[in-house]
Design a protein around this motif. Structure first.
Motif, PDB file in Angstrom:
ATOM      1  N   THR A  47      11.947  11.683 -25.743  1.00 56.68           N
ATOM      2  CA  THR A  47      11.157  12.541 -26.633  1.00 56.68           C
ATOM      3  C   THR A  47      11.060  14.027 -26.110  1.00 56.68           C
ATOM      4  N   PHE A  48      11.022  14.026 -24.923  1.00 57.71           N
ATOM      5  CA  PHE A  48      10.954  15.564 -24.248  1.00 57.71           C
ATOM      6  C   PHE A  48      12.324  16.048 -24.457  1.00 57.71           C
ATOM      7  N   TYR A  49      13.454  15.738 -24.200  1.00 60.13           N
ATOM      8  CA  TYR A  49      14.705  16.350 -24.517  1.00 60.13           C
ATOM      9  C   TYR A  49      14.918  16.522 -25.996  1.00 60.13           C
ATOM     10  N   ASP A  50      14.564  15.630 -26.905  1.00 60.17           N
ATOM     11  CA  ASP A  50      14.658  15.920 -28.291  1.00 60.17           C
ATOM     12  C   ASP A  50      13.924  17.210 -28.650  1.00 60.17           C
ATOM     13  N   LEU A  51      12.634  17.302 -28.241  1.00 62.58           N
ATOM     14  CA  LEU A  51      11.981  18.549 -28.539  1.00 62.58           C
ATOM     15  C   LEU A  51      12.397  19.610 -28.024  1.00 62.58           C
ATOM     16  N   LEU A  52      13.094  19.617 -26.806  1.00 62.94           N
ATOM     17  CA  LEU A  52      13.537  20.877 -26.094  1.00 62.94           C
ATOM     18  C   LEU A  52      14.673  20.983 -26.965  1.00 62.94           C
ATOM     19  N   GLU A  53      15.805  20.146 -27.223  1.00 58.32           N
ATOM     20  CA  GLU A  53      16.980  20.379 -28.167  1.00 58.32           C
ATOM     21  C   GLU A  53      16.490  21.089 -29.422  1.00 58.32           C
ATOM     22  N   LYS A  54      15.369  20.963 -30.157  1.00 60.92           N
ATOM     23  CA  LYS A  54      14.768  21.275 -31.393  1.00 60.92           C
ATOM     24  C   LYS A  54      14.320  22.523 -31.232  1.00 60.92           C
ATOM     25  N   GLY A  55      14.066  22.892 -29.851  1.00 64.23           N
ATOM     26  CA  GLY A  55      13.306  24.171 -29.921  1.00 64.23           C
ATOM     27  C   GLY A  55      11.738  24.323 -30.019  1.00 64.23           C
ATOM     28  N   GLU A  56      11.186  23.065 -30.034  1.00 64.97           N
ATOM     29  CA  GLU A  56       9.895  23.109 -30.283  1.00 64.97           C
ATOM     30  C   GLU A  56       8.976  23.377 -29.058  1.00 64.97           C
ATOM     31  N   ILE A  57       9.663  22.996 -27.746  1.00 63.75           N
ATOM     32  CA  ILE A  57       8.988  23.348 -26.621  1.00 63.75           C
ATOM     33  C   ILE A  57      10.056  24.147 -25.736  1.00 63.75           C
ATOM     34  N   SER A  58       9.561  24.673 -24.720  1.00 65.15           N
ATOM     35  CA  SER A  58      10.581  25.351 -23.643  1.00 65.15           C
ATOM     36  C   SER A  58      10.079  25.290 -22.212  1.00 65.15           C
ATOM     37  N   VAL A  59      10.775  25.394 -21.436  1.00 66.28           N
ATOM     38  CA  VAL A  59      10.901  25.064 -20.031  1.00 66.28           C
ATOM     39  C   VAL A  59      10.375  26.468 -19.563  1.00 66.28           C
ATOM     40  N   ILE A  60      10.562  27.624 -20.173  1.00 70.95           N
ATOM     41  CA  ILE A  60      10.499  28.926 -19.340  1.00 70.95           C
ATOM     42  C   ILE A  60       9.235  29.382 -19.979  1.00 70.95           C
ATOM     43  N   ALA A  61       8.271  29.740 -19.029  1.00 73.35           N
ATOM     44  CA  ALA A  61       6.820  30.409 -19.423  1.00 73.35           C
ATOM     45  C   ALA A  61       7.215  31.682 -20.155  1.00 73.35           C
TER      46      ALA A  61
END
Length: 64
Positions: A47-61
């Motif tokens: 789920t985390f990687y799917d959201l990251l790929e969609k651009g809904e979340i980011s790991v950069i502040a």
């Protein structure tokens, strides 16, 4: 004449078959719980990687 007969409890040894069945049952129960935990962690990661790929979340502040 002999003395009165006293009923003594006869001690039996451990039942090997019963212990094997108990061990298998406990092993399967523990293995099932571990596997369910593993699947849950996999689902969270996927789920985390799917959201990251969609651009809904980011790991950069975000900078303010």
């Amino acid at each position: 004449m002999s003395g009165p007969r006293i009923a003594h409890a006869t001690l039996k040894g451990p039942s090997v078959v019963k212990e094997i069945i108990i061990g298998i049952t406990l092993g399967l129960a523990a293995g099932s719980l571990w596997k369910m935990h593993h699947w849950n962690e996999q689902r969270k990661t996927r789920t985390f990687y799917d959201l990251l790929e969609k651009g809904e979340i980011s790991v950069i502040a975000e900078e303010e």
